[in-house]
Write an enzyme that holds these catalytic residues in place. Structure first.
Site, PDB file in Angstrom:
ATOM      1  N   ARG A 137      66.586  44.351 -27.769  1.00 56.03           N
ATOM      2  CA  ARG A 137      66.096  44.167 -26.796  1.00 56.03           C
ATOM      3  C   ARG A 137      64.367  43.917 -26.884  1.00 56.03           C
ATOM      4  NH1 ARG A 137      71.187  43.661 -24.004  1.00 56.03           N
ATOM      5  NH2 ARG A 137      70.595  45.535 -22.666  1.00 56.03           N
ATOM      6  N   CYS A 157      44.489  35.847 -29.014  1.00 56.69           N
ATOM      7  CA  CYS A 157      45.127  34.369 -28.953  1.00 56.69           C
ATOM      8  C   CYS A 157      46.516  34.460 -29.095  1.00 56.69           C
ATOM      9  CB  CYS A 157      44.836  33.270 -29.163  1.00 56.69           C
ATOM     10  SG  CYS A 157      42.414  32.872 -29.067  1.00 56.69           S
ATOM     11  N   GLN A 185      44.783  28.171 -26.779  1.00 57.49           N
ATOM     12  CA  GLN A 185      44.817  27.833 -27.734  1.00 57.49           C
ATOM     13  C   GLN A 185      44.409  26.300 -27.630  1.00 57.49           C
ATOM     14  OE1 GLN A 185      48.614  25.705 -30.601  1.00 57.49           O
ATOM     15  NE2 GLN A 185      48.572  27.426 -31.470  1.00 57.49           N
ATOM     16  N   ASP A 186      43.569  26.187 -28.814  1.00 53.26           N
ATOM     17  CA  ASP A 186      42.766  24.825 -29.787  1.00 53.26           C
ATOM     18  C   ASP A 186      43.710  24.225 -29.999  1.00 53.26           C
ATOM     19  OD1 ASP A 186      41.721  22.846 -30.319  1.00 53.26           O
ATOM     20  OD2 ASP A 186      39.855  24.242 -31.743  1.00 53.26           O
TER      21      ASP A 186
END
Length: 282
Positions: A137, A157, A185-186
């Site tokens: 994990r 980003c 985010q754009d």
């Protein structure tokens, strides 16, 4: 219709109808003319794509899949931070005179770290764990490194990938899933581009580790539409979607470092015309 189109339309409608505006606030991005680039935004948008059902490429406008793959290979395979190693001009605005974007993206993935098994960078560690300890994990990458932020021309980003393996009853192969985390985010410029990129990365990792590509979970903290993009988005989401394309990889490639964009196979990708000259805030 393409499932990715359905997700995109509903996400954009939600942001336009229920989002909050940054107009009048202190914002970093500006347009080319120096005007502040304001947004309508939603916090904490989560979208889920099952690659076993279809590849998540939009048809409302074309996503350049080979260019998307080229950029993900630039970051994850070449581990480069120089635009001269990239076959597009996406990063030109953030490169210095030598072509470097600073200690960002591929640079961070190429930094080697000490593990009990030896020195490895983050990409090689992911591949090692998927092959040797798939139910761990702890299989993840992180390129948001605070000590180097001052030497990055753009803060990352898409900054983290977490890989998780599941066993589907009746299936001999393990299933590889992943979570892509983005701080920002754009939507118009980058949403489906990033989704397709990391779907391709998931497919490549699954193939070289003899697994099946499963779900990609996309988590965006600040999901926004820029003010000058609003009319473009409104026009885009009125289009009628086509079925999703068939996207495959050359099955002969078993080494992640041997993939090229020539190994990407795209069939039946019917789309609406591209929206050209999208203004980009920097």
């Amino acid at each position: 219709m393409s499932y990715a189109d359905d997700v995109f339309i509903k996400m954009c409608q939600d942001i336009l109808e229920n989002g909050t505006s940054t107009e009048g606030e202190k914002v970093r991005p500006v347009w080319e003319d120096g005007t502040p680039a304001y947004t309508i935004k939603k916090f904490g948008v989560v979208n889920r794509y099952d690659l076993r059902k279809e590849f998540p490429a939009m048809t409302l406008r074309r996503t350049a899949l080979k260019s998307a793959m080229d950029e993900i290979l630039w970051i994850w395979q070449k581990k480069s931070n120089n635009i001269h190693d990239l076959h597009s001009h996406i990063w030109d605005s953030w490169a210095d005179e030598s072509g470097s974007i600073g200690k960002a993206y591929g640079y961070q993935l190429g930094v080697k770290h000490q593990y009990k098994e030896g020195m490895m960078d983050q990409v090689d560690r992911v591949i090692y764990d998927l092959k040797n300890n798939p139910f761990s994990r702890r299989i993840m990458t992180n390129i948001y490194v605070h000590q180097d932020l001052h030497e990055m021309n753009l803060y990352p980003c898409a900054y983290s990938m977490t890989f998780n393996v599941t066993q589907t009853p009746g299936n001999d192969k393990l299933t590889l899933n992943a979570i892509l985390n983005q701080r920002s985010q754009d939507i118009l410029a980058a949403n489906n581009w990033n989704v397709c990129q990391y779907a391709l990365l998931l497919m490549m990792m699954a193939q070289v580790c003899d697994m099946e590509a499963g779900e990609l979970l996309h988590v965006v903290a600040d999901c926004h539409i820029y003010d000058r993009h609003i009319p473009l988005i409104k026009e885009l989401i009125q289009r009628k979607p086509y079925p999703a394309p068939v996207v495959k990889l050359n099955p002969e490639v078993k080494d992640f470092y041997q993939f090229t964009t020539d190994d990407l196979i795209v069939e039946n990708y019917e789309t609406w015309p591209q929206i050209k000259n999208i203004p980009i805030a920097v």
